[in-house]
Structures are given as C-alpha cells and as structure tokens.
Design a protein around this motif. Sequence first.
Motif, PDB file in Angstrom:
ATOM      1  N   MET B 174     -14.299  46.570  21.977  1.00  7.50           N
ATOM      2  CA  MET B 174     -15.348  47.334  21.296  1.00  7.50           C
ATOM      3  C   MET B 174     -15.167  47.118  19.786  1.00  7.50           C
ATOM      4  O   MET B 174     -14.434  47.839  19.113  1.00  7.50           O
ATOM      5  N   THR B 175     -15.859  46.100  19.285  1.00 10.47           N
ATOM      6  CA  THR B 175     -15.607  45.679  17.907  1.00 10.47           C
ATOM      7  C   THR B 175     -16.763  46.011  16.965  1.00 10.47           C
ATOM      8  O   THR B 175     -16.713  45.654  15.791  1.00 10.47           O
ATOM      9  N   GLY B 176     -17.787  46.677  17.487  1.00  9.70           N
ATOM     10  CA  GLY B 176     -18.956  46.971  16.656  1.00  9.70           C
ATOM     11  C   GLY B 176     -18.600  47.791  15.428  1.00  9.70           C
ATOM     12  O   GLY B 176     -17.887  48.782  15.512  1.00  9.70           O
ATOM     13  N   PHE B 177     -19.072  47.299  14.266  1.00  3.94           N
ATOM     14  CA  PHE B 177     -19.000  48.021  12.989  1.00  3.94           C
ATOM     15  C   PHE B 177     -17.578  48.278  12.488  1.00  3.94           C
ATOM     16  O   PHE B 177     -17.341  49.232  11.765  1.00  3.94           O
ATOM     17  N   LEU B 178     -16.651  47.418  12.902  1.00  7.94           N
ATOM     18  CA  LEU B 178     -15.332  47.461  12.282  1.00  7.94           C
ATOM     19  C   LEU B 178     -15.425  46.821  10.898  1.00  7.94           C
ATOM     20  O   LEU B 178     -16.165  45.859  10.736  1.00  7.94           O
ATOM     21  N   PRO B 179     -14.758  47.268   9.883  1.00 11.37           N
ATOM     22  CA  PRO B 179     -13.858  48.421   9.880  1.00 11.37           C
ATOM     23  C   PRO B 179     -14.531  49.705   9.380  1.00 11.37           C
ATOM     24  O   PRO B 179     -13.855  50.704   9.219  1.00 11.37           O
ATOM     25  N   GLY B 180     -15.835  49.634   9.087  1.00 10.94           N
ATOM     26  CA  GLY B 180     -16.531  50.822   8.581  1.00 10.94           C
ATOM     27  C   GLY B 180     -16.361  52.014   9.507  1.00 10.94           C
ATOM     28  O   GLY B 180     -16.066  53.131   9.073  1.00 10.94           O
ATOM     29  N   LEU B 181     -16.575  51.751  10.776  1.00 15.43           N
ATOM     30  CA  LEU B 181     -16.235  52.750  11.795  1.00 15.43           C
ATOM     31  C   LEU B 181     -14.822  52.425  12.265  1.00 15.43           C
ATOM     32  O   LEU B 181     -14.554  51.291  12.650  1.00 15.43           O
ATOM     33  N   GLY B 182     -13.974  53.411  12.232  1.00 14.25           N
ATOM     34  CA  GLY B 182     -12.550  53.157  12.450  1.00 14.25           C
ATOM     35  C   GLY B 182     -12.231  52.492  13.777  1.00 14.25           C
ATOM     36  O   GLY B 182     -12.949  52.655  14.771  1.00 14.25           O
ATOM     37  N   ASP B 183     -11.146  51.737  13.766  1.00 20.01           N
ATOM     38  CA  ASP B 183     -10.669  51.110  14.994  1.00 20.01           C
ATOM     39  C   ASP B 183      -9.904  52.132  15.838  1.00 20.01           C
ATOM     40  O   ASP B 183     -10.033  52.171  17.064  1.00 20.01           O
ATOM     41  N   LYS B 184      -9.142  52.988  15.144  1.00 19.43           N
ATOM     42  CA  LYS B 184      -8.359  53.988  15.876  1.00 19.43           C
ATOM     43  C   LYS B 184      -9.276  55.124  16.338  1.00 19.43           C
ATOM     44  O   LYS B 184     -10.019  55.696  15.536  1.00 19.43           O
ATOM     45  N   VAL B 185      -9.212  55.427  17.612  1.00 19.54           N
ATOM     46  CA  VAL B 185     -10.000  56.525  18.171  1.00 19.54           C
ATOM     47  C   VAL B 185      -9.030  57.574  18.705  1.00 19.54           C
ATOM     48  O   VAL B 185      -8.178  57.262  19.553  1.00 19.54           O
ATOM     49  N   GLU B 186      -9.160  58.779  18.188  1.00 17.96           N
ATOM     50  CA  GLU B 186      -8.312  59.868  18.666  1.00 17.96           C
ATOM     51  C   GLU B 186      -9.028  60.552  19.827  1.00 17.96           C
ATOM     52  O   GLU B 186     -10.234  60.810  19.755  1.00 17.96           O
ATOM     53  N   ILE B 187      -8.308  60.824  20.877  1.00 18.59           N
ATOM     54  CA  ILE B 187      -8.918  61.447  22.052  1.00 18.59           C
ATOM     55  C   ILE B 187      -8.238  62.781  22.324  1.00 18.59           C
ATOM     56  O   ILE B 187      -7.007  62.865  22.347  1.00 18.59           O
ATOM     57  N   TRP B 188      -9.072  63.783  22.487  1.00 19.19           N
ATOM     58  CA  TRP B 188      -8.584  65.128  22.819  1.00 19.19           C
ATOM     59  C   TRP B 188      -9.073  65.480  24.215  1.00 19.19           C
ATOM     60  O   TRP B 188     -10.256  65.341  24.524  1.00 19.19           O
ATOM     61  N   LEU B 189      -8.167  65.952  25.018  1.00 22.76           N
ATOM     62  CA  LEU B 189      -8.542  66.408  26.364  1.00 22.76           C
ATOM     63  C   LEU B 189      -8.163  67.877  26.505  1.00 22.76           C
ATOM     64  O   LEU B 189      -7.034  68.257  26.187  1.00 22.76           O
ATOM     65  N   GLU B 190      -9.092  68.662  26.910  1.00 23.08           N
ATOM     66  CA  GLU B 190      -8.814  70.055  27.271  1.00 23.08           C
ATOM     67  C   GLU B 190      -9.257  70.206  28.721  1.00 23.08           C
ATOM     68  O   GLU B 190     -10.454  70.118  29.019  1.00 23.08           O
ATOM     69  N   VAL B 191      -8.309  70.386  29.596  1.00 24.24           N
ATOM     70  CA  VAL B 191      -8.595  70.273  31.031  1.00 24.24           C
ATOM     71  C   VAL B 191      -8.226  71.554  31.773  1.00 24.24           C
ATOM     72  O   VAL B 191      -7.120  72.086  31.591  1.00 24.24           O
ATOM     73  N   GLU B 192      -9.161  72.032  32.583  1.00 27.50           N
ATOM     74  CA  GLU B 192      -8.839  73.053  33.575  1.00 27.50           C
ATOM     75  C   GLU B 192      -9.111  72.468  34.940  1.00 27.50           C
ATOM     76  O   GLU B 192     -10.150  71.837  35.166  1.00 27.50           O
ATOM     77  N   GLY B 193      -8.163  72.681  35.843  1.00 23.54           N
ATOM     78  CA  GLY B 193      -8.349  72.214  37.205  1.00 23.54           C
ATOM     79  C   GLY B 193      -8.269  73.369  38.191  1.00 23.54           C
ATOM     80  O   GLY B 193      -7.549  74.338  37.955  1.00 23.54           O
ATOM     81  N   HIS B 194      -9.050  73.268  39.253  1.00 21.48           N
ATOM     82  CA  HIS B 194      -9.090  74.319  40.270  1.00 21.48           C
ATOM     83  C   HIS B 194      -8.516  73.804  41.588  1.00 21.48           C
ATOM     84  O   HIS B 194      -8.883  72.725  42.031  1.00 21.48           O
ATOM     85  N   HIS B 195      -7.646  74.604  42.139  1.00 27.92           N
ATOM     86  CA  HIS B 195      -7.132  74.311  43.477  1.00 27.92           C
ATOM     87  C   HIS B 195      -7.488  75.478  44.380  1.00 27.92           C
ATOM     88  O   HIS B 195      -7.161  76.633  44.078  1.00 27.92           O
ATOM     89  N   LYS B 196      -8.203  75.182  45.450  1.00 25.30           N
ATOM     90  CA  LYS B 196      -8.616  76.247  46.360  1.00 25.30           C
ATOM     91  C   LYS B 196      -7.788  76.161  47.626  1.00 25.30           C
ATOM     92  O   LYS B 196      -7.717  75.097  48.260  1.00 25.30           O
ATOM     93  N   LYS B 197      -7.157  77.245  47.963  1.00 21.64           N
ATOM     94  CA  LYS B 197      -6.306  77.249  49.158  1.00 21.64           C
ATOM     95  C   LYS B 197      -7.136  77.450  50.404  1.00 21.64           C
ATOM     96  O   LYS B 197      -8.175  78.073  50.362  1.00 21.64           O
TER      97      LYS B 197
END
Lengths: 276, 197
Positions: B174-197
Amino acid sequence: MVRGVAAPFVAGLAIALLGRGRSHAPVWLAAALGLGLLTGWLWLEGLPHFPPPAAKAKLPYLIAAALGLALVGESLWARPAAPAVAGAGAVAALVWLAWRPLQAGPDGALLLRLALVAAGTLLVFEGTRRAAARDGALGAAIPLATTGAGLGGVALLGASATLGLFAGSVAAAAGGIATGLYAAQLVGRTTAGGASLAWVGAAALGGLVAVLALFTPKVSVAALAVLALGPWAGETLRGWAPGTGAAVRALRPVLLTLGCALPPLAAVGLAQLLEG
Amino acid sequence: MKKAMLRAVLSGALMLAVVAPASAADRFDFDKVHTNIVFLVDHLGFSRMVGQFQDFDGHFLFDPDQVADSAVSVTIETTSVDTDHEKRDDHLRSPDFFNAAEFPQMTFRSTGIDVTGEKTGLITGDLTLLGVTRPVVLDVTFNGMGPHPSPQMAGVTVAGFSGRTTLRRSEFGMTGFLPGLGDKVEIWLEVEGHHKK
C-alpha cells in the motif's frame, strides 16, 4: 508527484528530438514511451512488487512486456495482422489482470466489463495505428497524449488519484514525444511510422482502464468507453487542412489534437456529471 | 482378524487422545457493538487521520489459566473503512489504498502468545492485507472477564482486551501517497468477546 509526470515528458521530448526523421526512430519512440512510463511508475509508486500481488501492481510488468514486443520492430505492428496480435495480447493481459475475480467465479458483469475494456483497447490501438499510417509518429503520439489526459481526469473523478497520475504519465510521455516531433516537423523533419508507439501506448492505456473499470467502484465506465473514441475523432478535424505545404504541416497536428481531445473532454464532463 | 482391527482402532484413538490439545479455552465471539478496530496515520506531519472498520467478524479462544494456549482470528471487510468523510472513504477503497474490490477482506490469525505480565502479553500473528501476508505483533492488555451484568445477557461471559500495534503499510504494497501520508499505521483494538454457556 510532479516528477512522475515531468520525467516521462522529458524522456519523450528528448528521444523525439534526438531521433527526428531517422529510420529507427519509431522504435526509439516506443522505447521512450515505455521507459518514460516505467520511470513515472518509479516516482509515483516506487519499485514494482514481485510477484505483483494486485492488478495495479501488474501494470509496470504489462508495460515492460508491451515494450519488449514493440522492440521486435515497427514492421510487426504495421502489418494488417497487427490488430489480431494486439487482440490476443489484450485478452491475455486482461485475464492476467482480472485473475483474482475470475478465480472467484466470473459473473456476467465482470465478463461484460472485460469485453468492453478489450474492445476499447483495440479501438485505441487501431485508431492510433491508422493515425500513424497517415501522419507518422506524430499522428500516433497526439491521440495517446489526449486520451491519457482524459483518462487521468476520469480516474481522478473516480477516486483513484495514483491511477489518475499514472494516466498523466502516459499523457506526459506521449505529449513530450508529440512536442518534439511537432518541433521537428515544423522544420521539415517528419518521422514516418509509429505503429509500435501505438502498441505500447494502447497497452498502457488499456491496462489502466482495466484496473479502473474492474477495481475502482466509483469510476464511470460510460466515461471510460467514450475515451476510446479519441483517436478516431481526430480524423475529421485533421481533414480540414488538406495539402502538404509548410502551413499545412503546422496546422494539421493542431487540428488533429483538437479533434482527438473532444472525446476525452466529453468523457471528463460525463464523469463529472455522473460521479463528481 | 477382528482382534487386530480392534487393536488398531484402539491404538488410533489413544494416539488421537495424546495428540489433541486438552485445551479448556472458551470461544468468545466479538461483540461488534463494543469492539473497535481503529487506525491512525500521519497526515503531512500536521495531524493524524483516524479511521475505523465498521464491518468485521472474529473470535478468540481464551483460558485465563492457560493464556499461552489462547488464539485469535479476525476478518475485516475492507469496504467498511470509515473516516467520517465519504469521498475520502471512496478513495481509501480504491486501488490506491485498500483496493477493496480486488481484496475485500483483510485477516489476522494468531500464531503464538507470549505472556509478559499479569495482564499483558504479545500476540504474534499473520496479517493478510492486499494479498500479502506478514507477521505482526499485537501488544495486548487483558482488561477483565466476568458475567455480563445485564439481565438480558444472563449466562453470557464477557472478556475484554485492548491491543496496540504499528505496521508499515508499504510492506503490504500500500504505497499510495507516500510519504505525505505516513507509512507507519498505528492500530488500536478495543475488543469485547462474548461466550455463552
């Protein structure tokens, strides 16, 4: 980004001026177009990925292959059988570019788009090749430049800026060639031929149109179809300047440019109307 | 003959019992309402553009007593990219970036977990984006686990995690618009998972 357009223009202009009137000039011009586009790709996208994972990443390889076939010689692409050879090449290239969706199971819409792209590519190739037979390499370079510019506009409106800029590279390289050839023609140095130039240009434009039509949901396919008429529309206006004098040599390419530019302008207008 | 067959079947069953992991990990399906997959990328050095994916599916296998045996699998629909700007989202779906028509999904499959603290760990896995698969490491914090407090969710166990990682988009083509748009992408995950017994 500017360098992605400037480098192909300079390459085209330089080779056109250096090769003016020489017997091997058409193949040099095809090489200038192909190498100019590959240089433009390097500036815009960096080194090509190998193996290319996506259709867009296959474009530099497609151009390199077209360039290799162009270097076989001008005579191959000037023969009556050239459209059949180009058609086979277009089908092979399209199957390669569309490999992933074809593997997933081709549907009617995909096959229709592929057929339209193949037909459009052949229209551009044959229209440009005929223009070369009439007016030499300058006749081939002009429709490639105008069609490339129009494709750039349609791609930008279709939300694909890098493909739009790469279409700009096609326009710049062909425009550089046309500028150099026009300057030489003004002093009586016409470069005959140009069928191999038509082949490389049509391959680059066809590949770009394929990626846009298949993988850019916002692009206007109707506008892309109108673009294919560019090389044919120049014929009408060009005919307004009959004869062979110096004034005709100066005026005819201008009329040809205006005629070839009409469908691309209409295509950009249509894209603006539909997607803008 | 019958004895020989019986012996073969029994020894096969015994081998399977030895080879198969005796994992007590429960399967937690992503609660999509309370799970966010967010990315941040530099814009010309002035700010960071924030986007997220609205459509995804995933689950994790989790046993708090055997955390190293846990696993996670996520599939993200790339067409669902959302930066709160329609034209920019169209551009992000184009071949310049996510190329969503050709690569409609990106996936993450964990391959290993290193426990680094009481509530922290590093999840190593394969991220497949634009047809390119590369290893990435998620820095994960376990936020908690317990029965869902809502009466409508009786019998559902919830587990929650936060994850962070940074990757270079150019490594996935994914090289579009480098370097104006940064190469490094920070990813945040906030996850809730459900387990049903």
